[in-house]
Design a protein around this motif. Structure first.
Motif, short mmCIF file in Angstrom:
data_model
loop_
_atom_site.label_atom_id
_atom_site.label_comp_id
_atom_site.label_asym_id
_atom_site.label_seq_id
_atom_site.Cartn_x
_atom_site.Cartn_y
_atom_site.Cartn_z
N VAL A 87 0.84 -1.19 0.00
CA VAL A 87 0.00 0.00 0.00
C VAL A 87 0.88 1.25 0.00
CG1 VAL A 87 -1.97 -1.10 1.14
CG2 VAL A 87 -0.19 -0.04 2.52
N GLU A 88 0.28 2.35 -0.42
CA GLU A 88 1.02 3.62 -0.48
C GLU A 88 1.33 4.14 0.92
OE1 GLU A 88 0.33 8.24 -1.96
OE2 GLU A 88 -1.23 6.75 -2.30
N GLU A 89 0.31 4.27 1.75
CA GLU A 89 0.44 4.84 3.08
C GLU A 89 -0.40 4.04 4.08
OE1 GLU A 89 2.48 7.12 3.93
OE2 GLU A 89 2.94 8.27 2.13
N ALA A 90 -0.27 4.36 5.34
CA ALA A 90 -1.00 3.63 6.40
C ALA A 90 -2.51 3.77 6.25
CB ALA A 90 -0.56 4.13 7.77
N GLY A 91 -2.99 4.87 5.71
CA GLY A 91 -4.44 5.05 5.52
C GLY A 91 -5.04 3.96 4.65
N ALA A 92 -4.31 3.54 3.62
CA ALA A 92 -4.78 2.47 2.75
C ALA A 92 -4.76 1.13 3.50
CB ALA A 92 -3.91 2.39 1.50
N LEU A 93 -3.77 0.93 4.35
CA LEU A 93 -3.70 -0.27 5.17
C LEU A 93 -4.92 -0.34 6.08
CD1 LEU A 93 -0.59 -1.55 7.13
CD2 LEU A 93 -2.84 -1.46 8.18
N TRP A 94 -5.24 0.78 6.72
CA TRP A 94 -6.39 0.81 7.62
C TRP A 94 -7.69 0.55 6.85
CZ3 TRP A 94 -4.42 5.93 10.18
CH2 TRP A 94 -3.33 5.62 11.00
N ALA A 95 -7.80 1.04 5.62
CA ALA A 95 -8.99 0.79 4.81
C ALA A 95 -9.11 -0.69 4.49
CB ALA A 95 -8.93 1.61 3.52
N MET A 96 -7.99 -1.33 4.14
CA MET A 96 -8.00 -2.77 3.87
C MET A 96 -8.41 -3.53 5.12
SD MET A 96 -7.05 -3.44 0.67
CE MET A 96 -6.36 -5.09 0.69
N GLU A 97 -7.91 -3.13 6.26
CA GLU A 97 -8.24 -3.81 7.52
C GLU A 97 -9.72 -3.65 7.87
OE1 GLU A 97 -6.21 -5.84 9.94
OE2 GLU A 97 -5.72 -6.07 7.82
N ARG A 98 -10.29 -2.48 7.56
CA ARG A 98 -11.71 -2.27 7.83
C ARG A 98 -12.56 -3.29 7.08
NH1 ARG A 98 -10.82 3.20 7.02
NH2 ARG A 98 -11.85 3.08 5.01
N SER A 99 -12.13 -3.65 5.88
CA SER A 99 -12.91 -4.60 5.07
C SER A 99 -12.91 -5.99 5.69
CB SER A 99 -12.35 -4.67 3.65
OG SER A 99 -11.15 -5.44 3.62
N GLY A 100 -11.85 -6.33 6.42
CA GLY A 100 -11.73 -7.66 7.02
C GLY A 100 -11.49 -8.76 6.01
N ALA A 101 -11.25 -8.42 4.75
CA ALA A 101 -11.11 -9.42 3.69
C ALA A 101 -9.69 -9.92 3.50
CB ALA A 101 -11.62 -8.84 2.37
N PHE A 102 -8.70 -9.18 3.97
CA PHE A 102 -7.30 -9.55 3.75
C PHE A 102 -6.70 -10.08 5.04
CE2 PHE A 102 -2.72 -8.56 3.43
CZ PHE A 102 -2.43 -9.28 2.28
N ARG A 103 -6.12 -11.27 4.99
CA ARG A 103 -5.56 -11.89 6.19
C ARG A 103 -4.06 -12.14 6.08
NH1 ARG A 103 -7.36 -10.54 10.27
NH2 ARG A 103 -6.46 -12.30 11.33
N GLY A 104 -3.41 -11.44 5.16
CA GLY A 104 -1.97 -11.54 5.03
C GLY A 104 -1.30 -10.43 5.81
N ARG A 105 -0.11 -10.05 5.36
CA ARG A 105 0.63 -8.96 5.98
C ARG A 105 0.77 -7.83 4.98
NH1 ARG A 105 4.44 -12.76 9.42
NH2 ARG A 105 2.83 -13.40 10.89
#
Length: 199
Positions: A87-105
């Protein structure tokens, strides 16, 4: 700025105006709201900012901000360590985490390549990504913005990772869930047509 505002208030307004989405007028309104509610807003905010500045660091593995190193996500054994989402920045990481769909790193680049802004690969966490990809990674998902800089960065990363034996994928682009074709821009419709799949 009002001539009657003291230097402390002017400094507060100046600092607030540097935040994304806040111009000088919005910063003045925010400063006045903070001053008006000193005990409920200003003092807790000041304490939180001081604590955050003292405790939050970038994770040595992925680059995400956290109070511990490695961060909570990198330390989670339940996550798939062979799957990395860039991801570009932490904001995109937080958006991915909100979805709950990604379980990698994750891997936070810290920006995008930009010839206009003079941002080259050395300014980003590209070398760290290449190193991580060579250490048991199965797939790298490029979750970068659908902008010129985002796509340039994605292409560059795909080239850098080409010889590593790691599968490099990117997020699908197209019609959003609940989207109406009449409201979509031409670029989104083109991407949706290119990424079509069997029904």
């Amino acid at each position: 700025m009002a001539a009657s505002a003291g230097p402390e208030i002017e400094r507060l307004i100046g600092l607030l105006s540097k935040l994304p989405g806040l111009g000088p007028r919005s910063a003045r309104r925010a400063a006045l709201a903070l001053l008006k509610r000193r005990e409920q807003l200003l003092e807790p905010l000041a304490a939180s900012l001081a604590e955050t500045a003292a405790k939050v660091r970038s994770c040595g593995v992925c680059g995400a901000p956290d109070t511990r190193d490695p961060c909570a996500i990198c330390s989670d054994d339940a996550r798939d360590g062979a799957l990395i989402c860039v991801v570009e920045e932490a904001g995109a990481l937080w958006a991915m985490e909100r979805s709950g769909a990604f379980r990698g790193r994750y891997h936070v680049l810290g920006g995008l390549l930009s010839a206009l802004d003079g941002v080259g690969p050395e300014a980003l966490r590209v070398a760290e990504l290449v190193q991580r990809a060579g250490a048991g990674t199965r797939e790298v998902v490029l979750a970068l913005p659908a902008t010129v800089d985002g796509q340039t960065t994605a292409h560059y990363l795909a080239e850098r990772l080409a010889g590593s034996g790691v599968e490099v994928t990117s997020l699908a682009r197209g019609v959003p869930v609940g989207g109406d074709l009449d409201w979509l821009d031409d670029g989104t419709i083109v991407q949706a047509l290119r990424a079509r799949r069997p029904a």
